[in-house]
Scaffold this active site. Structure first.
Site, short mmCIF file in Angstrom:
data_model
loop_
_atom_site.label_atom_id
_atom_site.label_comp_id
_atom_site.label_asym_id
_atom_site.label_seq_id
_atom_site.Cartn_x
_atom_site.Cartn_y
_atom_site.Cartn_z
N GLU A 54 24.25 31.49 -12.24
CA GLU A 54 23.73 31.99 -13.52
C GLU A 54 24.79 31.75 -14.57
O GLU A 54 25.92 32.22 -14.47
CB GLU A 54 23.41 33.48 -13.39
CG GLU A 54 23.24 34.21 -14.71
CD GLU A 54 22.14 33.67 -15.61
OE1 GLU A 54 21.82 34.31 -16.61
OE2 GLU A 54 21.61 32.59 -15.34
N CYS A 105 22.44 39.58 -18.48
CA CYS A 105 22.03 38.67 -17.40
C CYS A 105 20.60 38.96 -17.00
O CYS A 105 20.17 40.11 -16.99
CB CYS A 105 22.97 38.86 -16.21
SG CYS A 105 22.60 37.78 -14.83
N CYS A 112 21.25 39.88 -12.75
CA CYS A 112 21.80 41.19 -12.39
C CYS A 112 20.87 42.33 -12.80
O CYS A 112 21.01 43.45 -12.34
CB CYS A 112 23.16 41.38 -13.05
SG CYS A 112 24.34 40.07 -12.67
N HIS A 114 23.69 46.42 -15.38
CA HIS A 114 24.38 46.65 -16.65
C HIS A 114 23.82 47.88 -17.37
O HIS A 114 24.56 48.61 -18.04
CB HIS A 114 24.30 45.41 -17.54
CG HIS A 114 25.17 44.29 -17.08
ND1 HIS A 114 26.54 44.31 -17.22
CD2 HIS A 114 24.88 43.12 -16.46
CE1 HIS A 114 27.06 43.20 -16.72
NE2 HIS A 114 26.07 42.47 -16.25
N ARG A 171 27.86 41.37 -7.40
CA ARG A 171 28.96 40.41 -7.46
C ARG A 171 30.32 41.07 -7.55
O ARG A 171 31.33 40.38 -7.55
CB ARG A 171 28.75 39.47 -8.65
CG ARG A 171 27.60 38.52 -8.43
CD ARG A 171 27.07 37.93 -9.73
NE ARG A 171 25.93 37.08 -9.48
CZ ARG A 171 24.68 37.52 -9.30
NH1 ARG A 171 24.42 38.81 -9.39
NH2 ARG A 171 23.70 36.68 -9.07
N SER A 211 32.56 38.60 -12.75
CA SER A 211 33.00 37.22 -12.97
C SER A 211 34.13 37.14 -13.98
O SER A 211 34.80 36.11 -14.05
CB SER A 211 31.81 36.35 -13.41
OG SER A 211 30.88 36.22 -12.36
N CYS A 254 28.29 34.55 -11.79
CA CYS A 254 27.35 34.97 -12.83
C CYS A 254 28.10 34.91 -14.15
O CYS A 254 28.64 35.92 -14.61
CB CYS A 254 26.81 36.37 -12.56
SG CYS A 254 25.50 36.85 -13.70
N CYS A 262 27.21 37.00 -17.48
CA CYS A 262 27.74 38.37 -17.62
C CYS A 262 29.16 38.37 -18.19
O CYS A 262 29.61 39.38 -18.76
CB CYS A 262 27.77 39.06 -16.26
SG CYS A 262 26.15 39.31 -15.52
#
Length: 578
Positions: free
Chosen positions: A14, A61, A64, A68, A485, A508, A552, A555
């Site tokens: 992503e 995202c 995800c 969030h 993640r 990330s 990802c 994010c």
């Protein structure tokens, strides 16, 4: 002399990620991780009602989805001293558990498995032998000779047409592909099955949150009212359907995902020595509260940090700590006023763009200058790896018996030592191991919710302190989560009932960031060092290790000019502005 290999874009992730490595004598000697992607969230929410921020930052995202929003409402609740009712905590846990079940399974089959599975080779398989293999490792009902014969015919039509569709541009026939044809056929069949299954499990989010992706959340609880008799509320029928979806998901994970993972991993044990990295630092914030968000002792995922591969000691991670700093010395942002090599705690964080990178198209990054839109976070000055492997290692080192038992059982099945966890293979295996755990825990959360309702507790939200006139003039909070993640935190400062500052430090950001002022590499860059590359034109080995993190990048970068100011212009190869 070292040869520079550029992988851009890294696909099956992503967001947008560029990896550059230097290879000497067939081995990677240096690596650089760069994101050219710019998003706009942290500045967008300034000046807004903190109770609304979750709806904006959730759009970090589309993969995800819920996590969030959960981090955001937790940050506001932390700032305002709000404790949510037990039912809301269980619903949040169930939604997060469903996210794990969906996200990890989809990652294994649709993002990562094709690094190990040769789709084209599957047409050489004997369906009878594939059926025998599948039935020997799992009771999954779709394992007949006829079933695998039909799948083989479907793949054969793809290959013979010369148009592989979703399987195009893979590293088919690469010397690092080691699976027998029958294992390839079984994996491809389950790849297709997972496409169908994944659209079912997300219905859990729709029932509790109204939609997927980006379901609804609420500061102080959840917005789904419990009324077991009302057809318009969260009634008995819908609750029963949630239980059915979770049970079916658990079955798919136990009878398809895990047997496939173990079968494939058994042919790649040598990857238990690849992707280790140099620093050996792992961190988990902990998550899945069973006794409230403010009681880490009741978390299913323990919190803590491991340094230098030392499992004999777990360092405490203060959940409102001042030990985290973000640096921008190698990122395309304005330097902090304190100096180019200074760091800032997220509560004081700034997100001001200053792009100094090359204009596309370009061959290589100038890594002597800033080279990414991702910032560089550090915990007590240390680069940290976050994600499934970190969670399993912290839980293992903490002495969590549930985690130790399933980790030891998995290592025994593969006949590899604990040290094999520190690797690309270990990172991939840890994701599957924790998916099993989460599937079991999610059923526990569901049972707890149902029992609470049967005992007459239908509370789903707490209005205490939600009204702005009761808030302090200034306050701040942080919402921690363990996203699929890895360690995720949203940091908010509230002043005069508005959001004064907001920062996201996402998994990330930890794993994919550029070097810090001390020259320390982050996880992506570090774990690529020492990786052998058989063919520089087909760098499958690079992709395997990077995909083991499940990147990802959407994010990790979130800058936007809320005034609509023109920031940059990108042209495609035809010269048309886009």
């Amino acid at each position: 002399m070292a040869n520079r290999i550029v992988v851009d874009p890294v696909t099956r992730i992503e967001g947008h990620l560029r990896i550059e490595v230097e290879v000497k004598d067939g081995v990677i000697t240096d690596a650089f991780s760069s994101s050219p992607m710019v998003r706009g969230l942290e500045n967008i929410v300034k000046g807004r009602d903190p109770r609304d921020v979750w709806a904006f930052v959730q759009r970090a995202c589309g993969v995800c989805t819920t996590i969030h929003a959960l981090a955001s409402v937790r940050s506001v609740e932390d700032a305002l001293g709000i404790a949510v009712p037990p039912n809301a905590e269980m619903v949040r846990n169930i939604m997060e558990g469903a996210l794990y079940m969906h996200d990890h399974t989809v990652h294994f089959y649709h993002l990562h498995a094709l690094d190990w599975v040769d789709v084209v080779n599957a047409i050489k398989a004997d369906p009878a032998k594939t059926s025998e293999l599948a039935q020997s490792i799992s009771p999954w009902p779709k394992s007949s000779v006829g079933y695998f014969t039909d799948v083989k015919k479907k793949i054969t039509r793809f290959v013979e047409s010369g148009q592989l569709g979703i399987f195009a541009n893979g590293y088919w026939g690469h010397p690092q592909m080691k699976l027998p044809a029958e294992v390839n056929l079984m994996a491809v069949a389950h790849y297709l099955e997972a496409l169908e299954w994944q659209k079912e499990i997300v219905k859990v989010h729709t029932i509790f949150g109204g939609k997927n992706p980006h379901p609804n959340y609420l500061v102080g609880g959840m917005a789904c009212a419990i009324n077991t008799e009302d057809p318009g509320g969260l009634n008995a029928e819908r609750l029963a359907y949630v239980g059915k979806l979770l049970e079916e998901g658990k079955q798919f994970i136990e009878q398809v995902y895990i047997p496939d993972l173990l079968a494939i991993a058994s042919f790649y044990k040598d990857w238990g020595k690849v992707g280790k990295g140099s620093f050996g630092n792992y961190m988990s914030y902990g998550d899945f509260p069973t006794n409230g968000y403010n009681d880490p002792a009741g978390f299913k995922f323990p919190d803590g940090a491991i340094l230098n591969f030392d499992l004999s000691k777990v360092h405490e991670v203060d959940r409102r700590n001042n030990d985290i700093e973000e640096f921008v010395n190698n990122s395309w942002y304005e330097s902090y006023a304190e100096g180019a090599n200074s760091g800032k705690h997220p509560w004081e964080g700034e997100t001001n763009i200053k792009y100094t990178g090359p204009q596309p198209p370009y061959d290589q990054l100038n890594v002597n200058e800033p080279y990414s839109f991702i910032k560089t976070p550090r915990w007590k000055g240390h680069p940290m790896e976050v994600g499934p492997l970190s969670r399993m290692l912290v839980g293992y080192a903490r002495g969590n018996k549930e985690i130790q038992e399933i980790v030891n059982a998995s290592l025994a099945k593969l006949d590899v030592p604990v040290e094999a966890l520190f690797s690309t293979l270990g990172r991939t295996a840890a994701r599957g191991i924790e998916t099993q755990l989460v599937a079991n825990w999610t059923m526990e959360f569901y049972d707890t919710l149902i029992n609470n309702i049967k005992n007459g507790d239908t509370r789903m939200a707490d209005s205490n302190m939600r009204e702005p006139e009761r808030w302090p003039a200034e306050t701040k909070g942080v919402g921690h989560c363990e996203a699929p993640r890895g360690a995720l935190a949203h940091w908010i400062r509230i002043k005069d009932q508005k959001t004064e500052n907001y920062q996201l430090v996402v998994p990330s950001t930890w794993n994919a960031s550029p070097r810090d002022p001390k020259g320390q590499r982050s996880a992506y860059e570090s774990t690529l060092i020492g990786t052998p590359v058989a063919d520089p034109e087909l760098p499958l080995e690079i992709i395997r290790t990077i995909h083991s993190f499940d990147p990802c990048i959407a994010c990790a970068v979130h800058l936007y000019d809320e005034h609509g100011k023109h920031i940059s212009q990108v042209s495609n190869v035809s010269g048309c502005d886009i």
